[in-house]
Design a protein around this motif. Structure first.
Motif, PDB file in Angstrom:
ATOM      1  N   CYS A   1     -39.726 -25.831 -17.624  1.00 45.71           N
ATOM      2  CA  CYS A   1     -40.185 -24.997 -18.747  1.00 45.71           C
ATOM      3  C   CYS A   1     -41.461 -24.241 -18.376  1.00 45.71           C
ATOM      4  O   CYS A   1     -41.602 -23.055 -18.715  1.00 45.71           O
ATOM      5  N   CYS A   2     -42.373 -24.899 -17.694  1.00 45.98           N
ATOM      6  CA  CYS A   2     -43.620 -24.234 -17.285  1.00 45.98           C
ATOM      7  C   CYS A   2     -43.348 -23.108 -16.291  1.00 45.98           C
ATOM      8  O   CYS A   2     -43.945 -22.031 -16.395  1.00 45.98           O
TER       9      CYS A   2
ATOM     10  N   LEU B   1     -41.921 -15.496 -17.124  1.00 43.51           N
ATOM     11  CA  LEU B   1     -41.887 -14.539 -18.233  1.00 43.51           C
ATOM     12  C   LEU B   1     -43.249 -13.872 -18.430  1.00 43.51           C
ATOM     13  O   LEU B   1     -43.330 -12.683 -18.731  1.00 43.51           O
ATOM     14  N   SER B   2     -44.314 -14.630 -18.255  1.00 41.66           N
ATOM     15  CA  SER B   2     -45.643 -14.051 -18.458  1.00 41.66           C
ATOM     16  C   SER B   2     -46.022 -13.089 -17.337  1.00 41.66           C
ATOM     17  O   SER B   2     -46.803 -12.166 -17.560  1.00 41.66           O
TER      18      SER B   2
ATOM     19  N   GLY C   1     -40.570 -21.376 -16.059  1.00 42.55           N
ATOM     20  CA  GLY C   1     -39.936 -20.299 -16.822  1.00 42.55           C
ATOM     21  C   GLY C   1     -40.935 -19.486 -17.613  1.00 42.55           C
ATOM     22  O   GLY C   1     -40.884 -18.253 -17.621  1.00 42.55           O
ATOM     23  N   MET C   2     -41.871 -20.164 -18.280  1.00 40.15           N
ATOM     24  CA  MET C   2     -42.895 -19.459 -19.041  1.00 40.15           C
ATOM     25  C   MET C   2     -43.807 -18.650 -18.114  1.00 40.15           C
ATOM     26  O   MET C   2     -44.211 -17.538 -18.449  1.00 40.15           O
ATOM     27  N   LEU C   3     -44.096 -19.193 -16.948  1.00 37.58           N
ATOM     28  CA  LEU C   3     -44.927 -18.473 -15.980  1.00 37.58           C
ATOM     29  C   LEU C   3     -44.223 -17.209 -15.507  1.00 37.58           C
ATOM     30  O   LEU C   3     -44.835 -16.137 -15.430  1.00 37.58           O
TER      31      LEU C   3
END
Length: 69
Positions: free
Chosen positions: A12-13, A19-20, A15-17
């Motif tokens: 999850c981390c 996307l950011s 993936g969020m990285l």
């Protein structure tokens, strides 16, 4: 169980990285709009979103001929 949780949290981390990164590297810092009506290719084909098309089809025709008096 803890190992599975840490692996899931890691995914999850990451993936969020990822996307950011897309937001941080863009000039305006926004994602493109994904709405059909905002796409230039769809507008050139005169295709709109379903709600807009439905609203246009339900609009009263000012040139209609009265069948009954």
């Amino acid at each position: 169980m803890l190992k599975l949780f840490l692996i899931t949290a890691g995914f999850c981390c990451v993936g969020m990285l990822l996307l950011s990164v897309g937001v941080l590297l863009r000039r305006d810092g926004r994602f493109r709009s994904l709405h059909i009506g905002q796409s230039p290719a769809m507008r050139s084909r005169n295709i709109h979103c379903v709600q807009s098309m439905d609203r246009m089809m339900r609009r009263e025709n000012p040139h209609k001929v009265k069948e009954r008096e």
